[in-house]
Scaffold this motif. Structure first.
Motif, short mmCIF file in Angstrom:
data_model
loop_
_atom_site.label_atom_id
_atom_site.label_comp_id
_atom_site.label_asym_id
_atom_site.label_seq_id
_atom_site.Cartn_x
_atom_site.Cartn_y
_atom_site.Cartn_z
N VAL A 219 0.84 -1.20 0.00
CA VAL A 219 0.00 0.00 0.00
C VAL A 219 0.87 1.25 0.00
N ALA A 220 1.89 1.26 0.87
CA ALA A 220 2.80 2.40 0.91
C ALA A 220 3.56 2.53 -0.41
N LEU A 221 3.90 1.41 -1.00
CA LEU A 221 4.62 1.42 -2.27
C LEU A 221 3.78 2.09 -3.36
N GLU A 222 2.51 1.72 -3.46
CA GLU A 222 1.66 2.32 -4.49
C GLU A 222 1.45 3.82 -4.26
N LEU A 224 3.64 5.89 -3.61
CA LEU A 224 4.76 6.61 -4.20
C LEU A 224 4.42 7.16 -5.58
N ALA A 225 3.43 6.57 -6.24
CA ALA A 225 3.02 7.05 -7.56
C ALA A 225 2.50 8.48 -7.50
N LYS A 226 2.03 8.91 -6.32
CA LYS A 226 1.48 10.26 -6.17
C LYS A 226 2.56 11.30 -5.90
N LEU A 227 3.79 10.86 -5.60
CA LEU A 227 4.88 11.77 -5.26
C LEU A 227 5.63 12.20 -6.52
N LEU A 236 12.10 4.69 -2.77
CA LEU A 236 12.33 3.32 -3.22
C LEU A 236 13.70 2.83 -2.77
N GLN A 237 14.69 3.71 -2.82
CA GLN A 237 16.05 3.31 -2.47
C GLN A 237 16.24 3.09 -0.97
N ALA A 238 15.23 3.45 -0.18
CA ALA A 238 15.30 3.14 1.25
C ALA A 238 15.00 1.66 1.52
#
Length: 326
Positions: A219-222, A224-227, A236-238
């Motif tokens: 959920v948190a990954l998806e 990222l599309a808004k950033l 992502l690199q974290a």
């Protein structure tokens, strides 16, 4: 079933449809190209008269049929969708196919004059190129992780194996859509793949573990599309196992980022160096060469690719490895 075999009345059976006018030159195969994971990608089927694709939306899976329409002076794209996610999938098409990809600053005469001749000429010959922006983080991230530190042949072989085993038939597959069209596994489905199946796919434990780590926060990954692309790439690199190369390859597809460069690519630095100077270079050298066009570096790389330039062979190719028998 090929696109040419689709009955003329198939559009009437669609659950959702749209005619989109890009408002300028538009080339469907060029735009969709970066989303394909090889010609055998089960989730995208291309033909001279259009494209089929399938993916999951928050409302469920969908199949899309995309065909060029309208006169050359005012190109359009006809879109039909089938399945529970048809409305959401059809609605995502304009952004996915470059609606927000603005080349105006790149095409300004003053900026254009700074470009290497091969880049400027490639842009002149390819005014219809748009950078796609799917907004689908998981669909971009998993195949990219599979491509880490292996040849394209190995990665795509493994991706097809996993799709065949754990993907699902696209809505309408075998009736309105090609029988071979498939939807990528959801995050939950990827997470349930047993370790021996990753092994059979030729995916080593380091890459499969990276997929698992990334998707445990799906959920948190998806989100990222808004950033903005740079912020999404940094977040992502974290995730352990995801570096600059993977993050750049993802945001190029999810955000249509015009500037992200895949630092760490096995071939890219040497290719860019040879194209712009006639000499091989490393990542640092590539970044120095591309620095004058910061903000548009991915556009420059795409134009080099479309120029027809071929890099001289400087050394041995990466060896294809097969982990499945070990």
């Amino acid at each position: 079933m090929s696109l040419a075999d689709v009955p003329a009345g198939v559009a009437a059976t669609a659950d959702a449809s749209l005619r989109w006018h890009p408002g300028g030159p538009f080339d469907l195969p060029q735009t969709v190209g970066p989303l394909l994971r090889g010609h055998g990608d089960p989730s995208i089927r291309t033909a001279p008269d259009g494209v089929w694709m399938a993916f999951t939306t928050p409302a469920g899976p969908a199949s899309l049929r995309l065909t060029a329409a309208g006169p050359r002076a005012d190109p359009a794209l006809d879109v039909q969708g089938w399945g529970p996610g048809a409305d959401a999938a059809v609605g995502s098409v304009p952004r996915m196919l470059g609606r927000d990809d603005d080349w105006s600053a790149f095409d300004e005469p003053a900026f254009h004059a700074t470009l290497p001749r091969m880049v400027a000429e490639a842009r002149r010959r390819n005014p219809a190129l748009r950078l796609p922006a799917t907004g689908r983080m998981i669909d971009a991230l998993v195949p990219t992780i599979l491509e880490q530190k292996v040849t394209v042949i190995e990665a795509r072989r493994g991706y097809r194996y996993l799709m065949d085993r754990f993907g699902t038939a696209a809505p309408g597959a075998g009736t309105v859509a090609p029988a071979s069209l498939m939807v990528q596994p959801t995050a939950g489905q990827w997470l349930r793949i047993p370790s021996w199946e990753w092994h059979k796919a030729g995916v080593g434990p380091q890459r499969s573990a990276t997929v698992m780590r990334a998707l445990r926060s799906a959920v948190a990954l998806e989100r990222l599309a808004k950033l903005p692309a740079a912020e999404a790439a940094a977040k992502l690199q974290a995730i352990p196992g995801i570096g600059a190369w993977t993050a750049a390859e993802v945001v190029q597809r999810t955000h249509g980022c015009p500037d992200s460069i895949a630092v760490g690519d096995y071939h890219l630095a040497a290719y860019v160096g040879a194209a712009l100077t006639g000499r091989r270079t490393d990542d640092a050298g590539m970044l120095r060469l591309l620095a004058p066009w910061t903000g548009h570096r991915q556009r420059v790389v795409r134009m080099i690719g479309l120029s027809g330039f071929r890099k001289p062979v400087f050394g041995p190719r990466m060896t294809i490895q097969d982990h499945r028998g070990h």
